[in-house]
Design an enzyme around this catalytic site. Structure first.
Site, PDB file in Angstrom:
ATOM      1  N   TYR A 150      -1.122   3.545   7.011  1.00  0.00           N
ATOM      2  CA  TYR A 150      -0.542   2.221   6.852  1.00  0.00           C
ATOM      3  C   TYR A 150      -1.057   1.215   7.894  1.00  0.00           C
ATOM      4  O   TYR A 150      -1.004   1.754   8.759  1.00  0.00           O
ATOM      5  CB  TYR A 150       0.910   1.977   6.372  1.00  0.00           C
ATOM      6  CG  TYR A 150       1.345   2.620   5.266  1.00  0.00           C
ATOM      7  CD1 TYR A 150       0.702   3.346   4.275  1.00  0.00           C
ATOM      8  CD2 TYR A 150       2.767   2.937   5.013  1.00  0.00           C
ATOM      9  CE1 TYR A 150       0.882   3.779   3.023  1.00  0.00           C
ATOM     10  CE2 TYR A 150       3.231   3.694   4.090  1.00  0.00           C
ATOM     11  CZ  TYR A 150       2.395   4.196   3.056  1.00  0.00           C
ATOM     12  OH  TYR A 150       2.938   4.676   1.904  1.00  0.00           O
ATOM     13  N   LEU A 179       7.076  -4.560 -13.006  1.00  0.00           N
ATOM     14  CA  LEU A 179       8.484  -4.742 -13.797  1.00  0.00           C
ATOM     15  C   LEU A 179       9.082  -5.949 -13.337  1.00  0.00           C
ATOM     16  O   LEU A 179      10.090  -6.423 -13.935  1.00  0.00           O
ATOM     17  CB  LEU A 179       9.218  -3.493 -13.447  1.00  0.00           C
ATOM     18  CG  LEU A 179       8.692  -2.038 -14.167  1.00  0.00           C
ATOM     19  CD1 LEU A 179       9.375  -1.047 -13.895  1.00  0.00           C
ATOM     20  CD2 LEU A 179       9.191  -2.410 -15.946  1.00  0.00           C
TER      21      LEU A 179
END
Length: 339
Positions: A53, A225
């Site tokens: 990351y 979502l």
């Protein structure tokens, strides 16, 4: 506060974990500190990162996230935090990571190089949960497990886990650990959400029978979502807008997997359902992903501070049988929106 144990380990974690993959790219260090502080203040004791990351992975940025998390970690009592990180998966897999010159493998050499680098960047002398970011298709899992086991015996790592693995891969690793008396994978970190319930198909059965915990990532399906893509356009600052416009066919394919007619239609139904219960679709999604007995902690993410709010509300919202039945009806109507 709802705390659960990971697998058969002594790791007692909050049912929501904070993921950190944007820290150092689309999230500044200052904003990351605010996000981690707010998560900690709201009862989250479990934080997940990786040597690869931030995302998108780039050779000149890998490791920045661990550095940020390490700096923040110094502001808190170390033993109040359950810290997870990952060794980059093998270059023989679906993606060649821009780390160690693209020659990564889940062998003894790379595992030991990776853990030493992570310990240094995180400014700690141990990692609570050390995970394989994705499986190695070349190096035998027995060799990988022996290397992980050595780290546990040395005290650098408390427990180990896997990610992006299959029912076959998890079962094989678990059986080798049993018969070779090696540290076993206590957890598996896989994609699992309202839009991607495939973990139920077989992996949930493995986890239940062997007492291995799922740590679901992407519970709101990369933001889909939330409904941000349901306006008939791609928001300019959204992840899959950038992915859709990326020149890489693999990255474009990922965008199409997350944002397509089926995911948009299913999201509309979940937004309507959430509204009936007086919550956001994000709260519904996070509550769903942490509902099941094979789940220890659901990994949420936030690019900016206020994105945490609806996810944190899932601590107090429970999925009852009636709501679960309504969710399952949507899942039957629109089968596997993400493929």
């Amino acid at each position: 506060m709802d705390f659960r144990y990971i697998g058969k380990s002594g790791l007692r974690v909050s049912s929501i974990c904070l993921g950190t993959m944007t820290f150092g790219s689309s999230t500044t260090k200052e904003e990351a500190f605010k996000i981690m502080d707010k998560a900690y203040e709201n009862g989250i004791n479990f934080f997940d990162t990786a040597e690869l990351y931030p995302v998108p992975p780039k050779a000149n940025t890998t490791g920045i996230t661990e550095q940020i998390v390490g700096e923040w970690l110094k502001t808190k009592p170390r033993d109040s935090i359950i810290l997870a990180t990952k060794v980059a998966g093998a270059a023989s897999g679906w993606f060649v990571p821009p780390i160690r010159h693209g020659l990564t493998a889940i062998d003894s050499f790379h595992i030991k190089r990776a853990v030493e680098g992570s310990l240094k960047k995180l400014q700690t002398d141990y990692i609570d949960l050390y995970q394989m970011h994705w499986p190695d298709t070349i190096v035998p899992i027995e060799e990988s497990l022996k290397a992980f086991d050595e780290l546990v015996k040395e005290g650098k790592v408390r427990y180990i886990g896997t990610s992006n693995d299959s029912a076959y891969g998890l079962t094989k690793a678990n059986e080798i650990s049993k018969y070779k008396n090696l540290a076993r994978f206590e957890s598996i970190q896989n994609n699992f959400s309202l839009l991607n319930p495939r973990f139920h198909d077989e992996l949930a059965n493995v986890c239940r029978r062997e007492n291995i915990s799922l740590l679901p990532y992407s519970p709101i399906a990369g933001g889909v979502l939330s409904g941000k893509y349901n306006g008939g356009f791609y928001p300019t600052d959204a992840r899959f807008t950038a992915y859709k416009n990326n020149q890489s066919k693999r990255v474009q394919a990922m965008a199409n997997r997350f944002v397509n007619d089926k995911t948009i239609n299913a999201t509309a139904k979940y937004m309507k359902l959430a509204n009936e219960y007086g919550i956001s679709s994000v709260t519904l999604a996070v509550a769903y992903s942490k509902h099941f007995d094979f789940v220890a902690s659901t990994i949420i993410g936030a690019r900016i501070l206020n994105q945490l709010d609806d996810s944190l509300k899932a601590f107090d919202f429970k999925i009852d049988d009636e709501l679960l039945s309504k969710i399952e009806e949507i899942q039957k109507e629109i089968l596997y929106p993400m493929g």
